[in-house]
Design a protein around this motif. Structure first.
Motif, PDB file in Angstrom:
ATOM      1  N   GLN A   1       0.983  -1.137   7.432  1.00 11.80           N
ATOM      2  CA  GLN A   1       1.237  -1.785   8.719  1.00 11.80           C
ATOM      3  C   GLN A   1      -0.012  -2.477   9.240  1.00 11.80           C
ATOM      4  O   GLN A   1       0.058  -3.603   9.756  1.00 11.80           O
ATOM      5  CB  GLN A   1       1.732  -0.764   9.749  1.00 11.80           C
ATOM      6  CG  GLN A   1       2.002  -1.386  11.126  1.00 11.80           C
ATOM      7  CD  GLN A   1       2.722  -0.447  12.067  1.00 11.80           C
ATOM      8  OE1 GLN A   1       3.833  -0.018  11.788  1.00 11.80           O
ATOM      9  NE2 GLN A   1       2.094  -0.116  13.183  1.00 11.80           N
ATOM     10  N   HIS A   2      -1.148  -1.812   9.097  1.00  9.89           N
ATOM     11  CA  HIS A   2      -2.412  -2.418   9.537  1.00  9.89           C
ATOM     12  C   HIS A   2      -2.674  -3.709   8.768  1.00  9.89           C
ATOM     13  O   HIS A   2      -3.086  -4.725   9.359  1.00  9.89           O
ATOM     14  CB  HIS A   2      -3.566  -1.434   9.329  1.00  9.89           C
ATOM     15  CG  HIS A   2      -4.909  -2.015   9.660  1.00  9.89           C
ATOM     16  ND1 HIS A   2      -5.353  -2.183  10.956  1.00  9.89           N
ATOM     17  CD2 HIS A   2      -5.900  -2.496   8.843  1.00  9.89           C
ATOM     18  CE1 HIS A   2      -6.555  -2.736  10.935  1.00  9.89           C
ATOM     19  NE2 HIS A   2      -6.912  -2.934   9.671  1.00  9.89           N
ATOM     20  N   TYR A   3      -2.427  -3.675   7.461  1.00  8.90           N
ATOM     21  CA  TYR A   3      -2.645  -4.857   6.625  1.00  8.90           C
ATOM     22  C   TYR A   3      -1.713  -5.998   7.036  1.00  8.90           C
ATOM     23  O   TYR A   3      -2.137  -7.151   7.192  1.00  8.90           O
ATOM     24  CB  TYR A   3      -2.433  -4.496   5.156  1.00  8.90           C
ATOM     25  CG  TYR A   3      -2.370  -5.687   4.232  1.00  8.90           C
ATOM     26  CD1 TYR A   3      -3.439  -6.573   4.133  1.00  8.90           C
ATOM     27  CD2 TYR A   3      -1.231  -5.928   3.453  1.00  8.90           C
ATOM     28  CE1 TYR A   3      -3.380  -7.669   3.285  1.00  8.90           C
ATOM     29  CE2 TYR A   3      -1.169  -7.021   2.608  1.00  8.90           C
ATOM     30  CZ  TYR A   3      -2.239  -7.893   2.531  1.00  8.90           C
ATOM     31  OH  TYR A   3      -2.182  -8.983   1.705  1.00  8.90           O
TER      32      TYR A   3
ATOM     33  N   TYR B   1       0.854  -1.183   0.000  1.00  5.64           N
ATOM     34  CA  TYR B   1       0.000   0.000   0.000  1.00  5.64           C
ATOM     35  C   TYR B   1       0.894   1.238   0.000  1.00  5.64           C
ATOM     36  O   TYR B   1       1.982   1.229   0.581  1.00  5.64           O
ATOM     37  CB  TYR B   1      -0.899   0.030   1.238  1.00  5.64           C
ATOM     38  CG  TYR B   1      -2.060  -0.938   1.194  1.00  5.64           C
ATOM     39  CD1 TYR B   1      -3.280  -0.547   0.663  1.00  5.64           C
ATOM     40  CD2 TYR B   1      -1.924  -2.230   1.690  1.00  5.64           C
ATOM     41  CE1 TYR B   1      -4.356  -1.427   0.626  1.00  5.64           C
ATOM     42  CE2 TYR B   1      -2.985  -3.118   1.661  1.00  5.64           C
ATOM     43  CZ  TYR B   1      -4.198  -2.714   1.128  1.00  5.64           C
ATOM     44  OH  TYR B   1      -5.252  -3.585   1.086  1.00  5.64           O
ATOM     45  N   VAL B   2       0.429   2.298  -0.627  1.00  3.26           N
ATOM     46  CA  VAL B   2       1.193   3.547  -0.635  1.00  3.26           C
ATOM     47  C   VAL B   2       1.237   4.154   0.761  1.00  3.26           C
ATOM     48  O   VAL B   2       2.267   4.642   1.219  1.00  3.26           O
ATOM     49  CB  VAL B   2       0.574   4.557  -1.637  1.00  3.26           C
ATOM     50  CG1 VAL B   2       1.308   5.894  -1.569  1.00  3.26           C
ATOM     51  CG2 VAL B   2       0.627   3.991  -3.053  1.00  3.26           C
ATOM     52  N   ASP B   3       0.116   4.072   1.458  1.00  4.37           N
ATOM     53  CA  ASP B   3       0.009   4.625   2.811  1.00  4.37           C
ATOM     54  C   ASP B   3       0.693   3.693   3.814  1.00  4.37           C
ATOM     55  O   ASP B   3       0.345   2.510   3.921  1.00  4.37           O
ATOM     56  CB  ASP B   3      -1.468   4.798   3.171  1.00  4.37           C
ATOM     57  CG  ASP B   3      -1.649   5.488   4.512  1.00  4.37           C
ATOM     58  OD1 ASP B   3      -1.484   4.804   5.538  1.00  4.37           O
ATOM     59  OD2 ASP B   3      -1.951   6.694   4.523  1.00  4.37           O
ATOM     60  N   CYS B   4       1.678   4.211   4.551  1.00  2.00           N
ATOM     61  CA  CYS B   4       2.461   3.386   5.490  1.00  2.00           C
ATOM     62  C   CYS B   4       1.602   2.817   6.612  1.00  2.00           C
ATOM     63  O   CYS B   4       1.774   1.660   7.014  1.00  2.00           O
ATOM     64  CB  CYS B   4       3.607   4.205   6.079  1.00  2.00           C
ATOM     65  SG  CYS B   4       4.862   4.647   4.872  1.00  2.00           S
ATOM     66  N   GLN B   5       0.690   3.631   7.126  1.00  2.00           N
ATOM     67  CA  GLN B   5      -0.170   3.153   8.209  1.00  2.00           C
ATOM     68  C   GLN B   5      -1.086   2.040   7.729  1.00  2.00           C
ATOM     69  O   GLN B   5      -1.311   1.051   8.431  1.00  2.00           O
ATOM     70  CB  GLN B   5      -0.994   4.308   8.773  1.00  2.00           C
ATOM     71  CG  GLN B   5      -0.200   5.239   9.687  1.00  2.00           C
ATOM     72  CD  GLN B   5      -1.101   6.224  10.411  1.00  2.00           C
ATOM     73  OE1 GLN B   5      -2.124   6.641   9.876  1.00  2.00           O
ATOM     74  NE2 GLN B   5      -0.717   6.593  11.625  1.00  2.00           N
TER      75      GLN B   5
END
Length: 506
Positions: free
Chosen positions: A431-433, A424-428
């Motif tokens: 991490q959640h994934y 994912y582009v979004d780091c958060q």
């Protein structure tokens, strides 16, 4: 026949036949089950399990046929328990019980000794005392040391901090806490432990009336050990704030990593600062018997008190632990005499004088029979074998494309995680994934019942953990089981990809 005689052990034929039928029947059931056991766990839906329990667990008004009892025990207990003796079960510090200790449990339950006063357990009292003496010799304590068997690490850690608190209050304020209660200055008392220390340090502080805020968490180094410079700085800060350091807890075997805090350096600092040093060796105490790794507990004998759990790496049935004390005179802080139990003028050994428990099991018999039957040499080989197996497993994992290993096993715990190809582009969001993915892997394999792992977190990232206590685990078997981890990770990734595609289309 005397009334009720068949229900209690005696010399009568009816009593002994009933005992044989009950104990023999249970033994045969267990033997059959383990002969046919293919996996550590057979999953059942929670609602279905609850219904099964509700149908079977009740108080009957009249005697029931043994066959019916055994059928219910098989269906409810054996069929749906986690079988930790199976090599596929490696989630927690929860060991397969060794057979000599299982045999000892039969005698412990039959004799039903109460280990508080000598007159209730004459032989058992002195056996426990001698087993404690053997342990203190292994540690390197002098003859002035002592100890007592406990229910486990929670009780032992509590006792260490209880004695530390009371001794400090006596020395610093001339107050007997047992008689007078806590002094006003108690709110300033501080305990130090690593950020990876067991939660029972904070729990003990709360129960001792000091509050969890009395525990100062010290940052670890890259090996997950308490950093000695950080400890020195933490002590300086506490003193500068006008607070009162009185104890430090060094962990000899952290739950996740099996790390051992630098015992010698901490003991030197504790001596310099006048702190009570308690060593939590609930996990790592087994290294005392290792042929290759005993030096990892170097300076353990410098601790004022020590926790050891035998229902972890010593392969004892739950519960079985010990609290060891360098200076036996410190037990004065918990002693209370009762005329009917342990009168002050009595010369006999009363183990209640060393314990916060009154009624207590004869657990020392398990450890004694284990070391007599197996021998310290063979047991030491078991300890070393599990460490080597963990090291080889970690090395195997490092070669896998989608796996990251967090630790180099210091004992027999391996912490790792599945790393997906999906990004994912979004780091958060990434991490959640990844966290959710690893948690699902653990959950799915648990429900499948073939490979039982634990899950943990480090720096907000979810990890999988193998606690490889079982000496019957082989590297080849684990390698096959770990293929399931990667395969399941790939399968879950594909599901995620399909969901993302639908989201884009939608």
């Amino acid at each position: 026949m005397a009334p009720f005689e068949k229900w209690f052990l005696s010399s009568s034929k009816e009593s002994l036949e009933n005992y044989e039928a009950m104990i023999g029947g249970m033994t045969e059931m267990i033997k059959r089950h383990y002969h046919e056991l293919k996996s550590p766990y057979t999953h059942i839906d929670v609602d279905e399990l609850s219904n099964l329990v509700n149908r079977s667990v009740y108080f009957s008004e009249y005697e029931q046929p043994l066959e019916d009892l055994f059928d219910d025990v098989q269906a409810v207990v054996l069929d749906h328990s986690l079988h930790i003796s199976h090599p596929g079960a490696m989630a927690h510090l929860h060991c397969p019980p060794i057979i000599p200790a299982l045999a000892a449990e039969v005698m412990i339950s039959a004799l039903n000794q109460s280990m508080d006063s000598w007159d209730q357990s004459p032989a058992a009292t002195y056996i426990e005392d001698q087993v404690i003496d053997e342990l203190t010799k292994q540690i390197g304590y002098r003859s002035s040391s002592s100890g007592v068997f406990t229910s486990g690490g929670t009780q032992s850690n509590y006792m260490g901090l209880l004695l530390a608190r009371n001794e400090y209050c006596h020395a610093a304020f001339s107050i007997d806490v047992s008689e007078e209660g806590l002094p006003l200055q108690a709110k300033k008392l501080r305990i130090f432990c690593s950020e990876k220390a067991h939660f029972t340090v904070r729990q003990s502080a709360a129960q001792l009336g000091l509050g969890m805020n009395a525990v100062v968490s010290v940052k670890c180094n890259e090996r997950h050990e308490m950093d000695i410079e950080n400890l020195e700085e933490a002590i300086r800060e506490v003193k500068a704030q006008g607070n009162l350091p009185f104890a430090v807890v060094a962990t000899a075997g952290t739950t996740d990593f099996g790390s051992v805090d630098p015992l010698f350096e901490i003991s030197e600092l504790a001596k310099k600062e006048g702190l009570w040093l308690h060593a939590d060796a609930a996990y790592g105490g087994a290294l005392l018997f290792s042929h290759k790794y005993r030096e990892r507990l170097k300076a353990l004998e410098r601790a004022d008190s020590i926790t050891m759990d035998f229902h972890k790496w010593f392969y004892q049935p739950v519960s079985c632990g010990a609290f060891l004390l360098k200076n036996s005179a410190m037990f004065k802080h918990i002693q209370l005499h009762a005329d009917y139990l342990n009168p002050e003028e009595d010369e006999h050994v009363h183990l209640v004088d060393r314990s916060i428990q009154t009624t207590k099991r004869f657990d020392a018999l398990k450890l004694w029979l284990t070391f007599r039957a197996v021998g310290t040499n063979e047991y030491g080989k078991m300890v070393d074998h599990t460490i080597e197996t963990a090291k080889q497993t970690a090395e195997h994992l490092r070669k896998q494309r989608n796996i990251t290993v967090l630790n180099d096993p210091y004992m027999n715990a391996v912490v790792f995680r599945y790393v997906p190809d999906t990004l994912y582009v979004d780091c958060q969001k990434q991490q959640h994934y990844e966290n959710k993915l690893n948690q699902l892997i653990q959950q799915h394999l648990y429900e499948k019942g073939t490979f039982i792992m634990a899950k943990t977190k480090h720096k907000e990232q979810a990890y999988l953990k193998l606690t490889m206590l079982n000496p019957m685990i082989t590297v080849d078997t684990v390698a096959t089981q770990l293929e399931e981890v990667v395969a399941l990770g790939k399968e879950l990734e594909k599901k995620e990809e399909r969901l993302r595609e639908r989201s884009v289309i939608g």
